[in-house]
Design a protein around this motif. Structure first.
Motif, short mmCIF file in Angstrom:
data_model
loop_
_atom_site.label_atom_id
_atom_site.label_comp_id
_atom_site.label_asym_id
_atom_site.label_seq_id
_atom_site.Cartn_x
_atom_site.Cartn_y
_atom_site.Cartn_z
N ASP A 35 1.44 -1.11 -0.39
CA ASP A 35 0.04 -0.06 0.10
C ASP A 35 1.34 1.08 -0.01
OD1 ASP A 35 -2.07 -1.31 -0.04
OD2 ASP A 35 -2.44 -1.35 2.44
N ASN A 80 0.95 5.47 0.46
CA ASN A 80 0.22 6.38 1.21
C ASN A 80 1.58 7.37 1.68
OD1 ASN A 80 -2.79 5.65 1.02
ND2 ASN A 80 -1.84 4.02 2.22
N SER A 81 1.76 7.95 0.11
CA SER A 81 3.45 8.88 0.18
C SER A 81 3.44 9.64 -0.66
CB SER A 81 4.44 8.44 0.74
OG SER A 81 5.72 8.59 0.39
N HIS A 100 -1.15 7.43 -3.70
CA HIS A 100 -2.23 6.69 -3.67
C HIS A 100 -2.97 5.46 -4.05
CE1 HIS A 100 -2.92 9.77 0.53
NE2 HIS A 100 -3.25 10.13 -0.66
#
Length: 509
Positions: A198, A200-201, A205
């Motif tokens: 995953d 998320n940076s 996303h």
């Protein structure tokens, strides 16, 4: 009116309608091609160096020759690309560079990824005012694209740099920006990609696992560097190689017909900058169709043999030299010839054995050079035996470094000022790769599984690394790309087949 007259009238009407239809289709086709041609941006050939590598010579007149295509991904935020990549407008870098070598038989291809941080020589390049820069050494590869700060970058300078680096003549150069990636992936209705975790940076996303990506998510997948995989540029290149493989698979599945290629060309040309040789839609389509005989299983992606040099990347010699020589001779990575290029009849291009070097006698300054020997395998005693061999050669300033297990191939890293000393050490470690590392203190010899001390300085049987060679003893992890037989180790370690599992080997660690 007689029946025969009615039939003649119907025939005339049908012929007239057919003629109108043909003219309409032809007119629409001409309009469509004109629109595609007007989409394409070409860069000025005046910026290409006048002194270039020679073109390959066919065995017989008219025979096919290899084709080298440089594909660059620009991270510019100009011209609406900021909407996809974030950040402010400005001249971009060529953070993605793939040199595609299409063999003369047009049945095999190799795509070579060049790290953006690789330290190279940037040759003389043209500026907007018509002047030319002086060559500069030890420059980041992607800096060539920014020289002169042209609004759409300086692809001619990057092409010059690649020709200087490889000795290969580049036939075509293509630059794709974020918008081009988004449009092309949408034109083929998405590309299958594997996201290792995953993400998320940095406003990116993505969900972990296999999925079909197009548009913005496809751009995010290809440009993400942090928060995904090992956070490295090398890991990002591996994902890009896997994505390109999936893109090729998708286009091959759709077929190379005009109904497939023209919408793709329409999407691509709106965001492409190409050399003048690919400056029309039909030239692009013809080039794409010339590749239709290449099977996915006959395409290999390779990252240039590399290692970190501080915060930058050093290309590893002689491995990278072997790679360029193989391609110049149109040989496959295991040294096989296509038999269609004149100078490919010379001997295969294995790495020059370091043991063949006949160095001159050591000077007093050389014997005092600081040398550190590191056990890169793990069995105790290996570094000590290596150090004994170095001292026996006459070197006096020899120390042991901390064990760093997992090394397959021995490396000799040296500061440029100590190259003559490194050449003296090389015969002691046959097959070692020499790595120039500017700013390093002295010389570091990291012993790999390929190092086998002679009986005079050998290990006890309990300490000896198992197996005759790294290639024979090292098995790939499940799902990883197997090491190709007969391929030099430094190349094999950085290769992946285009038909490899897209989730395999997505990081360098």
């Amino acid at each position: 009116m007689s029946s025969s007259s009615r039939r003649r009238r119907i025939v005339r009407t049908a012929v007239g309608l057919a003629a109108v239809l043909v003219l309409s289709v032809a007119g629409a086709g001409a309009w469509f091609y004109h629109r595609l041609d007007s989409n394409i941006t070409t860069f000025d050939a005046g910026g290409v160096a006048t002194e270039r590598p020679p073109a390959p010579v066919p065995v017989t007149p008219g025979a096919s020759v290899p084709v080298n295509v440089l594909v660059l991904g620009s991270d510019t935020r100009n011209d609406g690309n900021a909407d996809l990549g974030g950040g402010e407008e400005g001249v971009g870098h060529s953070d993605t560079a793939v040199l595609l070598h299409i063999y003369a038989d047009h049945k095999h291809a190799v795509g070579v990824s060049i790290p953006r941080d690789a330290l190279v020589t940037v040759p003389s390049c043209r500026l907007p005012n018509g002047g030319w820069t002086s060559p500069r050494t030890n420059q980041m590869f992607n800096s060539a694209f920014t020289i002169g700060e042209f609004p759409k970058g300086n692809p001619a300078c990057t092409q010059n740099t690649v020709e200087t680096l490889t000795g290969l003549r580049i036939d075509h150069t293509i630059v794709v920006d974020f918008k081009g990636v988004a449009a092309m992936t949408e034109a083929v209705n998405g590309v299958d990609a594997c996201v290792p975790n995953d993400v998320n940076s940095h406003n990116i996303h993505l969900k972990k696992g296999m999925q079909k990506l197009s548009g913005q998510p496809a751009v995010d997948y290809l440009r993400a560097r942090y928060g995904i995989g090992d956070n490295s540029d090398i890991g990002r290149m591996k994902r890009q190689q896997a994505f390109l493989s999936s893109m090729i698979r998708k286009v091959q599945g759709l077929g190379f017909s005009l109904p497939t290629l023209l919408p793709l060309a329409d999407a691509a040309t709106r965001s492409l900058t190409v050399d003048e040789g690919l400056g029309t839609a039909m030239k692009l389509v013809d080039f794409a169709q010339s590749l239709q005989s290449i099977k996915l299983s006959d395409i290999t992606f390779v990252t240039t043999p590399w290692r970190y040099s501080g915060e930058r990347v050093a290309l590893v010699h002689p491995d990278v030299d072997t790679l360029w020589k193989l391609l110049r001779e149109d040989r496959t990575l295991d040294g096989q010839s296509t038999g269609q290029v004149g100078d490919a009849s010379s001997a295969p291009a294995p790495a020059t054995p370091t043991s063949a070097v006949s160095p001159t006698p050591l000077s007093p300054e050389q014997t005092a050079a600081p040398i550190t020997v590191v056990n890169g395998v793990g069995p105790p005693g290996l570094a000590g035996k290596g150090a004994e061999a170095v001292r026996a050669k006459g070197f006096r300033n020899v120390a042991l470094g901390p064990t760093n297990g997992g090394r397959l191939q021995t490396e000799i890293a040296y500061d440029p000022a100590l190259k003559a000393v490194a050449d003296q050490l090389a015969p002691l470690f046959p097959g070692a790769r020499l790595v120039e590392e500017a700013g390093s203190e002295g010389i570091t010899v990291t012993l790999g599984r390929d190092y086998h001390p002679t009986p005079a300085t050998g290990l006890d049987a309990a300490d000896a690394p198992a197996g005759p060679t790294a290639a024979a003893t090292t098995r790939p992890a499940p799902g990883a790309t197997p090491t190709p037989s007969g391929v030099p180790t430094g190349i094999a370690e950085n290769s992946r087949g285009a038909d490899t599992d897209p989730c395999a080997d997505l990081t360098f660690g």
